[in-house]
Write a protein that holds these residues in place. Structure first.
Motif, PDB file in Angstrom:
ATOM      1  N   VAL A   1       0.655  -1.278   0.112  1.00  0.00           N
ATOM      2  CA  VAL A   1       0.297   0.061  -0.201  1.00  0.00           C
ATOM      3  C   VAL A   1       0.856   1.498  -0.310  1.00  0.00           C
ATOM      4  N   PHE A   2       2.295   1.227   0.754  1.00  0.00           N
ATOM      5  CA  PHE A   2       3.108   1.930   0.527  1.00  0.00           C
ATOM      6  C   PHE A   2       3.290   2.807  -0.311  1.00  0.00           C
ATOM      7  N   PHE A   3       4.241   1.766  -1.027  1.00  0.00           N
ATOM      8  CA  PHE A   3       4.689   2.231  -3.069  1.00  0.00           C
ATOM      9  C   PHE A   3       3.453   2.422  -3.931  1.00  0.00           C
ATOM     10  N   SER A   4       2.373   1.679  -3.688  1.00  0.00           N
ATOM     11  CA  SER A   4       1.400   1.844  -4.544  1.00  0.00           C
ATOM     12  C   SER A   4       0.903   3.705  -4.372  1.00  0.00           C
ATOM     13  N   GLU A   5       1.239   3.862  -3.417  1.00  0.00           N
ATOM     14  CA  GLU A   5       0.851   5.422  -2.819  1.00  0.00           C
ATOM     15  C   GLU A   5       1.636   6.212  -3.947  1.00  0.00           C
ATOM     16  N   ARG A   6       3.147   6.299  -3.573  1.00  0.00           N
ATOM     17  CA  ARG A   6       3.716   6.508  -3.928  1.00  0.00           C
ATOM     18  C   ARG A   6       4.086   6.552  -5.151  1.00  0.00           C
ATOM     19  N   LEU A   7       3.997   5.291  -6.284  1.00  0.00           N
ATOM     20  CA  LEU A   7       3.809   5.651  -7.337  1.00  0.00           C
ATOM     21  C   LEU A   7       2.548   6.376  -8.072  1.00  0.00           C
TER      22      LEU A   7
END
Length: 83
Positions: free
Chosen positions: A49-55
């Motif tokens: 979730v964290f990296f998806s939000e950044r992407l």
């Protein structure tokens, strides 16, 4: 939040630190609990979730420079969470 594994593991780590025979034994148990928790399905899902939000915040081919901040204002009395 409901269903989160980390709060119970934190309590277990504090209990281990208090009941361990030595400082080193407490650190070893805390390390074991950390590794167990960091390899859990919940941890992997939260990392996703964290990296998806950044992407999602990045759009291919768009390069935008932020404008300089000339003026700023603070609104509020600073009482949030004051109960």
């Amino acid at each position: 939040s409901r269903g989160a594994e980390a709060p119970a593991v934190i309590v277990a780590a504090v209990e281990a630190a208090m009941n361990a025979g030595s400082f080193e034994a407490g650190l070893a148990e805390e390390g074991r609990l950390f590794v167990e928790l960091s390899n859990s399905t919940q941890a992997k899902a939260l990392q996703y979730v964290f990296f998806s939000e950044r992407l999602m915040s990045k759009v291919d081919g768009v390069k935008v420079r932020p404008k300089a901040i000339v003026r700023a204002a603070i609104i509020g009395a600073g009482t949030m969470g004051g109960g």
